[in-house]
Design a protein around this motif. Structure first.
Motif, PDB file in Angstrom:
ATOM      1  N   PRO A 110     -22.502   3.201 -41.421  1.00  0.00           N
ATOM      2  CA  PRO A 110     -21.434   3.589 -42.351  1.00  0.00           C
ATOM      3  C   PRO A 110     -20.060   3.528 -41.701  1.00  0.00           C
ATOM      4  O   PRO A 110     -19.913   3.091 -40.548  1.00  0.00           O
ATOM      5  CB  PRO A 110     -21.813   5.024 -42.702  1.00  0.00           C
ATOM      6  CG  PRO A 110     -22.473   5.531 -41.467  1.00  0.00           C
ATOM      7  CD  PRO A 110     -23.232   4.362 -40.907  1.00  0.00           C
ATOM      8  N   THR A 111     -19.052   3.964 -42.408  1.00  0.00           N
ATOM      9  CA  THR A 111     -17.688   4.024 -41.883  1.00  0.00           C
ATOM     10  C   THR A 111     -17.688   4.705 -40.513  1.00  0.00           C
ATOM     11  O   THR A 111     -18.286   5.761 -40.328  1.00  0.00           O
ATOM     12  CB  THR A 111     -16.779   4.804 -42.844  1.00  0.00           C
ATOM     13  OG1 THR A 111     -16.720   4.116 -44.094  1.00  0.00           O
ATOM     14  CG2 THR A 111     -15.370   4.928 -42.278  1.00  0.00           C
TER      15      THR A 111
ATOM     16  N   ASP B  53     -12.134   2.262 -37.337  1.00  0.00           N
ATOM     17  CA  ASP B  53     -10.998   3.178 -37.267  1.00  0.00           C
ATOM     18  C   ASP B  53     -10.880   4.100 -38.479  1.00  0.00           C
ATOM     19  O   ASP B  53     -10.231   5.140 -38.401  1.00  0.00           O
ATOM     20  CB  ASP B  53      -9.696   2.381 -37.112  1.00  0.00           C
ATOM     21  CG  ASP B  53      -9.657   1.584 -35.816  1.00  0.00           C
ATOM     22  OD1 ASP B  53     -10.490   1.846 -34.933  1.00  0.00           O
ATOM     23  OD2 ASP B  53      -8.803   0.684 -35.704  1.00  0.00           O
ATOM     24  N   ALA B  54     -11.502   3.725 -39.601  1.00  0.00           N
ATOM     25  CA  ALA B  54     -11.329   4.500 -40.841  1.00  0.00           C
ATOM     26  C   ALA B  54     -11.963   5.875 -40.789  1.00  0.00           C
ATOM     27  O   ALA B  54     -11.701   6.709 -41.661  1.00  0.00           O
ATOM     28  CB  ALA B  54     -11.894   3.715 -42.026  1.00  0.00           C
TER      29      ALA B  54
ATOM     30  N   PRO C 166     -17.810   8.396 -44.389  1.00  0.00           N
ATOM     31  CA  PRO C 166     -19.179   8.168 -43.912  1.00  0.00           C
ATOM     32  C   PRO C 166     -20.217   8.944 -44.723  1.00  0.00           C
ATOM     33  O   PRO C 166     -21.321   8.426 -44.961  1.00  0.00           O
ATOM     34  CB  PRO C 166     -19.142   8.631 -42.454  1.00  0.00           C
ATOM     35  CG  PRO C 166     -17.924   9.473 -42.336  1.00  0.00           C
ATOM     36  CD  PRO C 166     -16.948   8.962 -43.330  1.00  0.00           C
ATOM     37  N   TYR C 167     -19.882  10.154 -45.148  1.00  0.00           N
ATOM     38  CA  TYR C 167     -20.820  10.910 -45.980  1.00  0.00           C
ATOM     39  C   TYR C 167     -21.053  10.177 -47.297  1.00  0.00           C
ATOM     40  O   TYR C 167     -22.204  10.029 -47.746  1.00  0.00           O
ATOM     41  CB  TYR C 167     -20.294  12.316 -46.230  1.00  0.00           C
ATOM     42  CG  TYR C 167     -21.150  13.116 -47.196  1.00  0.00           C
ATOM     43  CD1 TYR C 167     -22.360  13.673 -46.790  1.00  0.00           C
ATOM     44  CD2 TYR C 167     -20.738  13.312 -48.518  1.00  0.00           C
ATOM     45  CE1 TYR C 167     -23.142  14.405 -47.671  1.00  0.00           C
ATOM     46  CE2 TYR C 167     -21.522  14.039 -49.410  1.00  0.00           C
ATOM     47  CZ  TYR C 167     -22.730  14.579 -48.981  1.00  0.00           C
ATOM     48  OH  TYR C 167     -23.511  15.302 -49.862  1.00  0.00           O
TER      49      TYR C 167
ATOM     50  N   ASN D  95     -18.473   3.456 -49.760  1.00  0.00           N
ATOM     51  CA  ASN D  95     -17.315   4.144 -50.329  1.00  0.00           C
ATOM     52  C   ASN D  95     -16.189   3.179 -50.633  1.00  0.00           C
ATOM     53  O   ASN D  95     -15.571   3.239 -51.698  1.00  0.00           O
ATOM     54  CB  ASN D  95     -16.841   5.225 -49.359  1.00  0.00           C
ATOM     55  CG  ASN D  95     -15.588   5.926 -49.828  1.00  0.00           C
ATOM     56  OD1 ASN D  95     -14.500   5.364 -49.815  1.00  0.00           O
ATOM     57  ND2 ASN D  95     -15.735   7.175 -50.254  1.00  0.00           N
ATOM     58  N   TRP D  96     -15.907   2.257 -49.696  1.00  0.00           N
ATOM     59  CA  TRP D  96     -14.759   1.369 -49.883  1.00  0.00           C
ATOM     60  C   TRP D  96     -15.036  -0.066 -49.426  1.00  0.00           C
ATOM     61  O   TRP D  96     -14.193  -0.947 -49.583  1.00  0.00           O
ATOM     62  CB  TRP D  96     -13.548   1.912 -49.128  1.00  0.00           C
ATOM     63  CG  TRP D  96     -13.783   2.083 -47.651  1.00  0.00           C
ATOM     64  CD1 TRP D  96     -14.387   3.147 -47.037  1.00  0.00           C
ATOM     65  CD2 TRP D  96     -13.443   1.159 -46.610  1.00  0.00           C
ATOM     66  NE1 TRP D  96     -14.446   2.954 -45.677  1.00  0.00           N
ATOM     67  CE2 TRP D  96     -13.865   1.750 -45.384  1.00  0.00           C
ATOM     68  CE3 TRP D  96     -12.822  -0.079 -46.582  1.00  0.00           C
ATOM     69  CZ2 TRP D  96     -13.690   1.111 -44.158  1.00  0.00           C
ATOM     70  CZ3 TRP D  96     -12.642  -0.711 -45.361  1.00  0.00           C
ATOM     71  CH2 TRP D  96     -13.071  -0.118 -44.156  1.00  0.00           C
TER      72      TRP D  96
END
Length: 705
Positions: free
Chosen positions: A492-493, A504-505, A514-515, A433-434
């Motif tokens: 993932p996140t 922490d995100a 995370p999805y 995602n990021w």
């Protein structure tokens, strides 16, 4: 430059037989290899479960550190917690798990490793089930030791076998934290006890006076802290003068914060324990209020190293290394404060100049060195790489830095584990995602990249957690892969070991970053690996991973899988308030249940718009003693799936908590989980040896017409 050699019993892998659930569960389980003072031999324990006798056996062995040769020391199942005595290369102290005179008690025994059976003798009779033995031999030859047990408020050790059954089963609570993990809180509590063995008649050791409770004289102290606390929560100084232990902050409500302190107390209990990093302590670092852990004395008994988090309500906050100086100034030094990693355990080197840290790093548990005079910007260096170090000890001989060889590999000596190989796994990164996201990929035995294997998408719990290069008897990658899948396990996140920012995100973002990372990971696998069949893939997760599977079921990614498995995942957003550790949900959802209800409901798998998308066959597992994620959530989701007509099954263990650890239960768990995904992925049709739901070994309840 100092050098040190470290000893570990490994399970480095290599061969070619598929690993079955039965083989995994019944394989020998070995404990830490504990070297003797000269570093020539090491002790380790082994336990093994048999599905033929439905019982466990255990034994202790010695391993030659140079040759790797092993020899059994004893198969007496009552022998536990064997440890070396002082500078003696063969002297041993251990707990005998039964007591000839006191039901429910234990005994301390002395033995010599060179003649264990004939040299051993009883040194002390203890009137309760004490454990967690930690000794220190003084210059005078006395053996000072620490153990722990449950305690009454008056400091007396609790022995369940000596307690009469109360006439009423009622429980009464005046404060929250009525239950935790898998137990309702009792009126007793854990406490550390100190004792001394002195040489007496025939130069044999005997107990010198009663044990001293070091915890009970301060209200609300408890150590080790349940449910996971053990002997790592306390330590004894090498000179036998001091004890240090961790306890939750006694002045704060336990359910709402993670604050805990490290206490220092004379071994003889002559003074009250003092919180070295409490709010009133002179050396306490400013603003540091979170969980403290892993106190360990320096070799000269003048310092205590420990770990502590900063945030008072965040259980996955980064741990920083601190060193407390015993004495009048009571100063606390902060080491490598800016290092973007969170150590798990800590030890001193023999010269007292360096600390060794076991730290999660990029999907591995690596060992790092840290000088005791390190500045804030110092970056520790690792001297292990692949795998995960779970125990480590310093040897007196230091030929060179780093790991010099493997003494024992489980797959080479255990027939049931010959299907394990380091060639069976790899890793990759993809764009999430990021940020870039790490993932493991695990291949089945006999993998052929010219063929196609259904995807098994693994989703980890936490949510602040990770999939690592490590071995486990629960959610073992290879057991799943050897059914005929390629397992992909992304981090993932929210994952740990990749820096604070990624961990922490996930706060207040359970269903977003995370999805998205998981969707992009699935797309990357589909577009990159020709040998992975995503059209017939399945997904599984536990804890937060269970929540995410529930979330996936009600979102577009759910339609990409043939079957789903959710173990102990939350379903109804509002039910989170029924958990035990309120600090967890109040941190992750940015506030209390009543003041920030929208945050709790933002990622609600039970929202109507998600339920209307439910369509993928789903197996639910939820155990009755899981108080962190109560069983009602699993039942609620099962009700919805059944009423919506979605093929579904509910698996419940009334005697298990968040984990399934009983061997017979674990076998049923594997049979149901693997049988479920094999039915819908088509693996059962391709692999005649795959687990099948038709092989169900417990009755299935079905009252549908």
């Amino acid at each position: 430059m100092w050098t040190v050699q470290w000893l570990a019993l490994g399970s480095v892998l290599g061969s070619a037989i598929a690993l079955t659930p039965e083989q995994l569960i019944s394989a020998p389980r070995r404990g830490n290899a504990i070297p003797n003072p000269s570093g020539k031999v090491a002790l380790f324990s082994t336990s093994q479960y048999s599905f033929d006798t439905h019982s466990s056996s255990s034994w202790w062995s010695l391993i030659d550190i140079r040759s790797g040769e092993t020899a059994q020391l004893t198969n007496d199942s009552n022998v536990s917690e064997l440890t070396w005595l002082g500078s003696s290369d063969s002297g041993l102290l251990y707990i005998n798990s039964t007591n000839a005179d006191i039901p429910g008690g234990v005994e301390l025994w002395i033995a010599d490793a060179n003649n264990f059976a004939n040299s051993r003798y009883k040194a002390a009779s203890l009137a309760a089930p004490f454990s967690g033995l930690k000794p220190a031999v003084t210059k005078s030859g006395d053996i000072k030791f620490l153990v722990y047990a449950q305690s009454y408020g008056n400091g007396t050790a609790y022995n369940e076998e000596l307690v009469s059954t109360p006439l009423s089963s009622a429980r009464i609570y005046d404060s929250i934290y009525a239950r935790h993990w898998d137990s309702w809180l009792p009126t007793t509590f854990n406490a550390v006890f100190s004792g001394t063995l002195k040489k007496k008649a025939a130069k044999r050791y005997a107990l010198a006076g009663p044990l001293k409770n070091l915890v009970s004289n301060i209200k609300n102290l408890e150590s080790p802290y349940p449910p996971f606390g053990g002997s790592s929560d306390y330590d004894i100084s090498p000179n036998g003068k001091w004890a240090a232990f961790k306890s939750k902050a006694p002045e704060l409500p336990r359910a709402n914060n993670t604050a805990s302190y490290i206490y220092l107390v004379p071994h003889d209990g002559s003074k009250e324990a003092e919180a070295i990093n409490g709010p009133g302590s002179p050396g306490t670092p400013e603003g540091v209020k979170g969980d403290s852990s892993s106190p360990v004395f320096s070799p000269d008994s003048k310092h205590i190293a420990y770990l502590q988090m900063t945030d008072i309500s965040y259980e996955a906050d980064r741990r920083t290394v601190y060193v407390y100086k015993i004495g009048s100034d009571k100063t606390i030094s902060t080491l490598a404060k800016d290092w973007d990693r969170s150590p798990d355990t800590i030890k001193w080197t023999a010269d007292g100049e360096t600390l060794v840290l076991a730290t999660e790093d990029l999907g591995r548990e690596r060992l790092f060195t840290l000088p005791v005079d390190a500045e804030d910007d110092y970056k520790p260096s690792n001297f292990t790489d692949s795998g995960s170090a779970t125990a480590f000890y310093s040897l007196p001989e230091c030929p060179k830095k780093g790991v010099t060889g493997t003494l024992l590999s489980a797959n080479e000596v255990d027939p049931g584990l010959k299907g394990l190989s380091s060639k069976d796994f790899d890793e990759f990164y993809y764009e999430g995602n990021w940020t870039d996201i790490h993932a493991w990929i695990i291949y089945p035995t006999g993998f052929d990249k010219s063929k196609s294997y259904p995807l098994l998408y693994y989703i980890h719990g936490g949510p602040q957690g990770s999939w690592a290069d490590s071995w486990s008897t629960r959610w073992n990658y290879k057991v799943w892969a050897d059914q005929g899948y390629v397992v992909v396990a992304p981090n993932p996140t929210g994952s740990t070991g990749f820096g604070d920012k990624l961990t922490d995100a996930i706060q207040n973002n359970w269903g977003s970053y995370p999805y998205d990372d998981l969707v992009k990971g699935w797309e990357y696998v589909r577009d990159t690996f020709d040998f992975i069949d995503t059209d017939n893939g399945v997904a599984a997760g536990a804890s937060y991973g269970g929540f995410m599977v529930n979330w996936i079921q009600g979102n577009p990614l759910g339609r990409k899988f043939k079957a789903l498995v959710s173990h102990d995942g939350t379903f109804v957003a509002d039910s989170k308030i029924s958990t035990d550790e309120l600090w967890f949900i109040e941190h992750d959802f940015n506030g209390t249940f009543w003041a920030n209800r929208d945050n709790y409901r933002r990622w609600d798998p039970s929202a109507p718009e998600h339920i209307l998308q439910f369509d993928t066959p789903m197996l639910l597992i939820h155990s009755s003693k899981d108080y962190r994620l109560p069983v009602s959530d699993g039942l609620a989701l099962f009700n919805v799936l059944q009423e919506r007509g979605v093929p579904s099954r509910f698996l419940n263990f009334p005697d298990e908590n968040h984990w399934v650890v009983n061997q017979e239960n674990s076998l049923v768990w594997h049979q149901q989980v693997l049988g479920w995904i094999n039915r819908y992925s088509g693996v059962g049709e391709k692999n005649p040896n795959a687990v099948s739901l038709d092989d169900t070994i417990v009755p299935v309840v079905d009252f549908n017409p």
